[in-house]
Write an enzyme that holds these catalytic residues in place. Structure first.
Site, PDB file in Angstrom:
ATOM      1  N   GLY A  53     -70.184  61.341  61.645  1.00  0.00           N
ATOM      2  CA  GLY A  53     -71.432  61.987  61.233  1.00  0.00           C
ATOM      3  C   GLY A  53     -72.117  62.658  62.400  1.00  0.00           C
ATOM      4  O   GLY A  53     -71.510  62.888  63.449  1.00  0.00           O
ATOM      5  N   GLU A  54     -73.392  62.990  62.201  1.00  0.00           N
ATOM      6  CA  GLU A  54     -74.182  63.662  63.228  1.00  0.00           C
ATOM      7  C   GLU A  54     -75.196  62.687  63.822  1.00  0.00           C
ATOM      8  O   GLU A  54     -75.904  62.007  63.085  1.00  0.00           O
ATOM      9  CB  GLU A  54     -74.948  64.849  62.625  1.00  0.00           C
ATOM     10  CG  GLU A  54     -74.053  65.949  62.066  1.00  0.00           C
ATOM     11  CD  GLU A  54     -73.294  66.706  63.138  1.00  0.00           C
ATOM     12  OE1 GLU A  54     -73.829  66.847  64.256  1.00  0.00           O
ATOM     13  OE2 GLU A  54     -72.167  67.132  62.861  1.00  0.00           O
ATOM     14  N   ASP A 114     -87.514  55.453  68.461  1.00  0.00           N
ATOM     15  CA  ASP A 114     -87.029  56.105  67.229  1.00  0.00           C
ATOM     16  C   ASP A 114     -86.420  55.061  66.293  1.00  0.00           C
ATOM     17  O   ASP A 114     -85.299  55.220  65.797  1.00  0.00           O
ATOM     18  CB  ASP A 114     -86.019  57.209  67.558  1.00  0.00           C
ATOM     19  CG  ASP A 114     -85.878  58.228  66.428  1.00  0.00           C
ATOM     20  OD1 ASP A 114     -86.716  58.210  65.502  1.00  0.00           O
ATOM     21  OD2 ASP A 114     -84.935  59.041  66.462  1.00  0.00           O
ATOM     22  N   ASN A 165     -81.139  54.408  62.493  1.00  0.00           N
ATOM     23  CA  ASN A 165     -80.776  53.994  63.856  1.00  0.00           C
ATOM     24  C   ASN A 165     -80.533  52.496  63.970  1.00  0.00           C
ATOM     25  O   ASN A 165     -80.493  51.955  65.078  1.00  0.00           O
ATOM     26  CB  ASN A 165     -81.848  54.439  64.860  1.00  0.00           C
ATOM     27  CG  ASN A 165     -81.744  55.928  65.154  1.00  0.00           C
ATOM     28  OD1 ASN A 165     -80.701  56.538  64.947  1.00  0.00           O
ATOM     29  ND2 ASN A 165     -82.831  56.508  65.625  1.00  0.00           N
TER      30      ASN A 165
END
Length: 404
Positions: free
Chosen positions: A35-36, A147, A152
């Site tokens: 993924g990104e 973040d 995450n």
């Protein structure tokens, strides 16, 4: 009581020196794209010598290398089973390859999207236990993640949750005990971060509370509204809470309320939250196995469909239980009025400038020198750096008031 996380057998602690001097293709077999991430694409890879599966983030060097180096430096300093491990990095042509621990179940948000379901209170408590252990580790070393969100928090196949993606993480030092740059993801950002009044580790605690609501309800509070409007609302509105409190235990509601205290001086620490009844009663991570296995089966079925020509990914968020709804999961990163949303959704706000940039959604410019300083102009312009061609341009104006 939640069991302690034990270290898995991990034959590879760090890449051998001679591996780092060779071409990465000689050292790894790339098995597929995961993924990104912030700044680049993430791939699943096999370390040929040890047979260990790892994750490799490939970052184009035209991105901000200072930020990447900061990410690597923070990851190198971390040695905790609750933090994704860093093994080494390479330069390959125009890319920097960052080699990291592979977490086979993906992120919590991936699992929610794949299963089209929010998490149960039991599942949330188990994930929050590990996330808090990760934050306790970071904060004790004067590091801020900045973040924290479901995207995450990564899970391995055994159900161990680990904090990942330090692309915007920061480190507190003696000379800079407070930060006054807006960095993070708008819906998850603490009020003091948005207000740029300086913040420390407890900003992560607010984000964890928002993440708890995200796991329970499928998206963060204000997730349906434009991120710029959310930035105005978070500091001015009362702390968010559950849409349907009757669905949740008093312990869970109290845990979230302890995280979402607007005054950072009155907000509890990660160490204090570890003692909260909701966390103390968390079940062993085996309660996550069904959720992880379900997601893996759905992912395998989707991969099979993609192989046959249908590449829709159903990238949705959950609304009210298990109804999926699209929402803008943009990340904001602000350093000193330029708001810049990158491919991975990262936005930079530069308080000395007045330009707001959003990649796919076009460019938003606040012109503070104009006669009417409440006008925002939007024009769709440049496409992502690695895409060929440009988007057709159009423009429209919005007033700041319309965002509030």
């Amino acid at each position: 009581m939640h069991q302690n996380m034990t270290s898995q057998s991990d034959p590879l602690k760090r890449l051998p020196e001679d591996d780092l001097t060779r071409s990465p293709e000689e050292v790894f077999d790339i098995l597929g794209k995961l993924g990104e991430g912030s700044y680049g694409s993430v791939y699943k890879a096999l370390h040929k010598e040890s047979g260990q599966v790892l994750a490799i983030k490939q970052v184009p060097v035209d991105t901000d290398l200072q930020e990447i180096i900061k990410e690597i430096s923070i990851m190198q300093q971390c040695d905790s089973v609750y933090i994704v491990k860093y093994y080494g990095s390479y330069f390959k042509n125009t890319d920097l390859w960052i080699v990291m621990e592979y977490c086979g179940a993906g992120s919590v948000s991936d699992i929610m999207r794949l299963r089209n379901k929010t998490l149960t209170e039991e599942e949330i408590a188990t994930i929050l236990y590990d996330a808090l252990k990760g934050l306790e580790y970071l904060h004790s070393r004067r590091k801020i993640h900045r973040d924290i969100k479901a995207g995450n928090i990564l899970l391995n196949t055994e159900g161990h949750a680990k904090l990942a993606d330090f692309g915007v993480a920061g480190q507190l030092t003696d000379t800079m005990a407070k930060r006054n740059t807006v960095i993070g993801t708008p819906y998850w950002m603490a009020p003091e971060v948005i207000q740029e009044i300086g913040y420390d580790c407890v900003a992560d605690i607010w984000s964890l509370g928002i993440t708890a609501l995200e796991m329970a309800e499928g998206k963060p509070p204000y997730g349906d509204i434009h991120p710029m409007r959310a930035i105005f609302m978070i500091p001015t509105k009362p702390p968010p809470s559950f849409r349907n409190p009757d669905k949740w235990s008093p312990e869970f509601i109290d845990f979230v309320s302890k995280c979402l205290v607007k005054n950072p001086e009155q907000r509890v620490s990660a160490a204090e939250l570890m003692q909260h009844e909701f966390i103390q009663n968390a079940k062993p991570r085996e309660v996550l196995h069904k959720m992880i296995n379900d997601a893996k089966e759905i992912q395998a079925a989707q991969n099979s469909i993609i192989t046959n020509g249908d590449d829709s990914d159903g990238d949705d968020d959950v609304d009210h239980g298990s109804t999926m709804k699209k929402t803008d999961d943009s990340t904001m990163k602000s350093s000193s009025g330029t708001l810049n949303k990158s491919e991975s959704g990262t936005v930079v706000v530069n308080s000395e400038a007045s330009t707001l940039v959003e990649s796919d959604l076009g460019t938003l410019v606040i012109n503070e020198d104009s006669e009417d300083d409440s006008t925002m102009k939007r024009c769709d312009t440049v496409k992502k750096p690695h895409d060929s061609g440009y988007k057709s341009s159009s423009s429209s104006s919005i007033t700041k008031k319309s965002l509030i």
